[in-house]
Design an enzyme around this catalytic site. Structure first.
Site, mmCIF file in Angstrom:
data_model
loop_
_atom_site.group_PDB
_atom_site.id
_atom_site.type_symbol
_atom_site.label_atom_id
_atom_site.label_comp_id
_atom_site.label_asym_id
_atom_site.label_seq_id
_atom_site.Cartn_x
_atom_site.Cartn_y
_atom_site.Cartn_z
ATOM 1 N N GLN A 1 0.826 -1.208 0.000
ATOM 2 C CA GLN A 1 0.000 0.000 0.000
ATOM 3 C C GLN A 1 0.864 1.264 0.000
ATOM 4 O O GLN A 1 1.760 1.402 0.836
ATOM 5 C CB GLN A 1 -0.926 0.024 1.209
ATOM 6 C CG GLN A 1 -1.919 -1.131 1.237
ATOM 7 C CD GLN A 1 -1.446 -2.284 2.095
ATOM 8 O OE1 GLN A 1 -0.247 -2.540 2.203
ATOM 9 N NE2 GLN A 1 -2.385 -2.974 2.726
ATOM 10 N N GLN B 1 -0.201 -0.163 -5.625
ATOM 11 C CA GLN B 1 -1.359 -0.520 -4.801
ATOM 12 C C GLN B 1 -1.865 0.709 -4.044
ATOM 13 O O GLN B 1 -1.074 1.472 -3.484
ATOM 14 C CB GLN B 1 -0.989 -1.633 -3.812
ATOM 15 C CG GLN B 1 -2.164 -2.118 -2.972
ATOM 16 C CD GLN B 1 -1.819 -3.328 -2.113
ATOM 17 O OE1 GLN B 1 -0.746 -3.912 -2.244
ATOM 18 N NE2 GLN B 1 -2.725 -3.706 -1.234
ATOM 19 N N ASP B 2 -3.215 0.888 -4.050
ATOM 20 C CA ASP B 2 -3.845 1.974 -3.282
ATOM 21 C C ASP B 2 -3.394 3.358 -3.733
ATOM 22 O O ASP B 2 -3.099 4.232 -2.914
ATOM 23 C CB ASP B 2 -3.572 1.806 -1.777
ATOM 24 C CG ASP B 2 -4.248 0.578 -1.187
ATOM 25 O OD1 ASP B 2 -4.903 -0.161 -1.948
ATOM 26 O OD2 ASP B 2 -4.112 0.357 0.022
ATOM 27 N N ASP C 1 -6.604 -2.601 -5.937
ATOM 28 C CA ASP C 1 -7.457 -1.652 -5.191
ATOM 29 C C ASP C 1 -6.970 -0.224 -5.359
ATOM 30 O O ASP C 1 -6.973 0.565 -4.407
ATOM 31 C CB ASP C 1 -7.481 -2.013 -3.698
ATOM 32 C CG ASP C 1 -7.920 -3.441 -3.436
ATOM 33 O OD1 ASP C 1 -8.631 -4.019 -4.275
ATOM 34 O OD2 ASP C 1 -7.538 -3.988 -2.380
ATOM 35 N N ARG D 1 -14.066 -5.012 -5.827
ATOM 36 C CA ARG D 1 -14.368 -5.945 -4.742
ATOM 37 C C ARG D 1 -14.740 -5.119 -3.519
ATOM 38 O O ARG D 1 -14.270 -3.988 -3.349
ATOM 39 C CB ARG D 1 -13.198 -6.883 -4.460
ATOM 40 C CG ARG D 1 -11.895 -6.209 -4.055
ATOM 41 C CD ARG D 1 -10.847 -7.255 -3.713
ATOM 42 N NE ARG D 1 -9.575 -6.663 -3.282
ATOM 43 C CZ ARG D 1 -8.588 -7.362 -2.731
ATOM 44 N NH1 ARG D 1 -8.719 -8.670 -2.533
ATOM 45 N NH2 ARG D 1 -7.469 -6.761 -2.371
#
Length: 325
Positions: free
Chosen positions: A135, A157-158, A181, A238
């Site tokens: 992240q 990520q993120d 994500d 998700r």
């Protein structure tokens, strides 16, 4: 039309928007030719709770700063000289330790924190340059009535964290990239005419955490979903939280999108609480024949609800009420 009037008109339609503004309150330039050499200095100089827009021109350069726009700095408008060459970047990540030996976490990793309502940005690249290390947030947004226009968001990520639970955010003609994500959070956020790029190594575009009872979460309008991830490996979303809401309307989806479209994150109960939907998207990845049976295809009547003022409860970001001519 007089010749001089024609010349002025032609100039206005050919120069960038930032150059059409008559003046700036502050100019940031690394060569010392502006009012400040760092972006944070300019943000700090904005008067607290100002009702008028504070225009800040950021000249080309790579500004490695961990930025915070406090909640008292309202109606700030950052204008980059060139979105490819005006870069705000930092390299923190969730597993990095602070001076006390503590993990800074996902929120602590952000390169830019935005708390001041009425924030706008144009022609700027926002980046977390730490790489594929878990992240690592480029921008966390808690403010309300926020607009990003013709901006880029770079990370893995993120990447982008629309965090504020009562925050309304509008992303127009932006480029957003990441792996897992890479658009996640609580806010009501609309992405219109954006390119959403899934990088190799990722499987999920969104991870919404919409609050129960909230009418809208993430909405993608006329976006193009691209990427260099392998064919059929990337899910549209998700549910980070059980009542996640994400909708794609009239989007073009390339071959990297998984045929099922959506993933339940291993939480079968979320299939009855999350709301995931699509409407008239195109491209190889938009084939709905094998979509997860707990997701939705909007009807024409339902699709009419996905207009900006309805999504944003009366706020129309295109009116740009807070931006003076």
């Amino acid at each position: 039309m007089k010749f001089t009037t024609l010349i002025v008109f032609m100039f206005l339609i050919t120069v960038p928007v930032w150059a059409q503004l008559s003046s700036y309150d502050y100019v940031v330039s690394q060569d010392g030719s502006g009012d400040f050499v760092t972006v944070q200095e300019a943000l700090d100089a904005v008067p607290d709770i100002r009702n008028h827009v504070t225009r800040i021109l950021i000249k080309n350069g790579i500004y490695k700063e961990k930025l915070v726009l406090s909640g008292s700095k309202t109606n700030v408008f950052l204008i980059g000289e060139d979105k490819m060459r005006t870069v705000l970047t930092h390299d923190d990540y969730a597993d990095k330790l602070n001076q006390f030996g503590e993990r800074i976490g996902t929120s602590g990793s952000s390169s830019f924190y935005i708390y001041g309502d009425g924030f706008r940005a144009q022609n700027i690249t926002f980046e977390n340059s730490s790489g594929p290390v878990g992240q690592a947030v480029a921008v966390r947004v808690d403010a309300d009535q926020v607009v990003f226009d013709n901006c880029r968001f770079l990370g893995f990520q993120d990447t982008l964290y629309p965090h504020g639970k009562n925050s309304r955010q509008y992303y127009r003609q932006c480029y957003i990239e990441g792996t897992t994500d890479f658009i996640f959070g609580w806010s009501t956020a609309v992405f219109e005419d954006c390119e959403i790029f899934s990088k190799k190594g990722g499987q999920y575009i969104t991870a919404a955490s919409t609050e129960q009872g909230q009418s809208f979460g993430f909405v993608f309008l006329n976006c193009h979903l691209t990427g260099d991830a392998p064919s059929g490996t990337v899910y549209l979303g998700r549910p980070w939280r059980d009542y996640a809401k994400t909708v794609y309307v009239n989007c073009e989806m390339d071959q990297h999108i998984h045929s099922q479209g959506w993933h339940n994150w291993g939480k079968t109960h979320a299939e009855t609480t999350a709301y995931y939907a699509e409407y008239q998207s195109t491209g190889i990845g938009a084939n709905t024949n094998n979509r997860a049976n707990w997701t939705h295809q909007l009807t024409d009547a339902q699709a009419k609800d996905y207009e900006l003022t309805k999504i944003f409860d009366g706020w129309n970001p295109n009116e740009e009420k807070s931006v003076e001519p």
